[in-house]
Design an enzyme around this catalytic site. Structure first.
Site, mmCIF file in Angstrom:
data_model
loop_
_atom_site.group_PDB
_atom_site.id
_atom_site.type_symbol
_atom_site.label_atom_id
_atom_site.label_comp_id
_atom_site.label_asym_id
_atom_site.label_seq_id
_atom_site.Cartn_x
_atom_site.Cartn_y
_atom_site.Cartn_z
ATOM 1 N N CYS A 10 46.105 14.026 57.780
ATOM 2 C CA CYS A 10 44.963 12.609 57.129
ATOM 3 C C CYS A 10 43.518 12.775 58.158
ATOM 4 O O CYS A 10 44.099 13.397 59.517
ATOM 5 C CB CYS A 10 45.557 11.030 56.685
ATOM 6 S SG CYS A 10 46.730 10.752 57.202
ATOM 7 N N CYS A 13 45.273 11.645 61.564
ATOM 8 C CA CYS A 13 46.219 12.265 61.600
ATOM 9 C C CYS A 13 45.095 13.200 62.918
ATOM 10 O O CYS A 13 45.757 13.810 63.826
ATOM 11 C CB CYS A 13 47.224 13.490 61.478
ATOM 12 S SG CYS A 13 47.680 12.274 59.885
#
Lengths: 76, 318
Positions: A10, A13
């Site tokens: 995502c 991250c």
């Protein structure tokens, strides 16, 4: 040194990995960045809130995007 | 303050007339965007401080002490305060199940968590007042408890992917946070959430503003008003595939209600968009089999419809 970034890919991250790269570049520390994106692997590592960052296998910060400064402290 | 700013932009800067449709829409847009983004930033900060006391690891530990109905109630309540994003749902699911928390209790947590999003709650309180905010909070928790209880009663354990039961994760320790850590966490959350949701807020308010100025009130009141018994079901069915952030949905709901859409119908729509979304279901599919996904959608969908009817009924009494 090995830096592991845990997160299913995502946005958070990605920004955590970017911060880790910046921290490495700014400190000149030589380390390898490994990304763990598989949810199963993340769960096995005992992480329930992503993203998380581990240094040499030890989980340091999880559930939020660690800042460049924080990562610098962790690796120096 | 926000009304003055909106007056300034809509009537002075753009030179629109206050009594025209366009003027009204533009005013509504600037009034709402500035107010919501301002309140959002402040609220996320304080809520994040509270949230920093409830990391998922702690919730897991707490929940493994409870069984049966108390477990469902606790799971649903903790779902409200535990920081949670849909990309963490799989690790959380595995962590809970693997530590022996019953499947139904895990679902009570997973259902409530996205419905009662604290950010959305704060917006409901500020826009609609504490009565509706509290009604939403209580009914969101109820939907989680009921959904979890039904899934537990149906004995769906074999519809979880086998590998989940084979995992034994490392016991992770709960880090002790200093005040400075909590403040850093809260600051990070404000930055992260505002940068992620501002688009939804603006789009939501944009649509809300258009509805505000242009939507035919008689038509909406007729089709989605309290007198149409099918409106709640239709609202939930329309809401499921829409992946909207609760934050962006609220301004639309606000404008719709201003046009006579019934409260229960509007709240059901909001719950359906947040609790049941296609991307979240795709993520869940990694740990549970299609049959349990179907049960999950059905149970939550029916509970939300129930909540909608209950609200519409309560509103018809007052």
């Amino acid at each position: 040194m090995e830096i592991t970034i845990y997160g299913p890919g995502c946005k958070n991250c990605v920004s955590l990995a970017d911060n880790a790269k910046k921290a490495l570049a700014e400190t000149g520390v030589d380390a390898e960045i490994v990304k763990v994106e598989d949810m199963k692997e993340i769960a096995i590592a005992g992480i329930m809130s992503t993203p998380a960052i581990a240094i040499d296998g030890e989980i340091k910060i999880k559930g939020r995007v660690a800042t460049v400064d924080e990562i610098k402290k962790l690796i120096s | 303050m926000f009304a003055k700013f909106a007056d300034l932009v809509a009537y002075n800067l753009f030179g629109l007339e206050a009594e025209t449709r366009l003027g009204e829409s533009v005013h509504f847009f600037f009034y709402d965007t500035t107010k919501i983004i301002f309140l959002l930033s402040i609220m996320i900060f304080f809520i994040s401080i509270i949230r920093s006391y409830f990391p998922p690891e702690k919730t897991k530990k707490l929940l493994s002490n409870y069984r049966k109905i108390t477990g469902h109630i606790m799971a649903s309540l903790l779902g409200v305060v535990t920081p949670f994003c849909s990309c963490s749902s799989v690790p959380i699911f595995i962590g809970f199940v693997e530590s022996g928390i019953p499947l139904g209790i895990t679902f009570s947590f997973l259902i409530t968590s996205p419905i009662v999003n604290e950010v959305a709650l704060v917006m409901l309180y500020t826009i609609f007042g504490w009565q509706i905010g509290t009604l939403y909070l209580v009914s969101g928790i109820l939907v989680g408890i009921i959904g979890g209880l039904v899934i537990e009663a149906l004995g769906m354990e074999k519809h979880v992917e086998e590998y989940v039961y084979q995992i034994s994760s490392e016991e992770s320790e709960i880090e002790e946070l200093e005040w400075s850590d909590r403040i850093n966490f809260a600051k990070g959350e404000v930055k992260e959430i505002v940068s992620r949701v501002w688009k939804y807020v603006i789009i939501g308010i944009g649509i809300g503003a258009a509805i505000h100025g242009y939507a035919p009130a008689e038509l909406l009141a007729e089709y989605a008003g309290p007198n149409n018994p099918l409106s709640v079901i239709a609202a939930v069915i329309v809401g499921i595939p829409l992946y909207a952030n609760a934050v962006g949905t609220i301004p639309i709901v606000e404008a719709l209600m201003g046009k006579g859409v019934a409260l229960g119908t509007a709240l059901s729509f909001m719950m359906a968009t947040t609790a049941l979304s296609l991307p979240a279901l795709i993520i869940l599919r990694k740990v549970i089999k299609p049959k349990l996904i179907t049960v999950f959608v059905t149970v939550v969908g029916i509970s939300i419809i129930g909540v909608g009817y209950m609200f519409n009924f309560i509103m018809s009494l007052v």
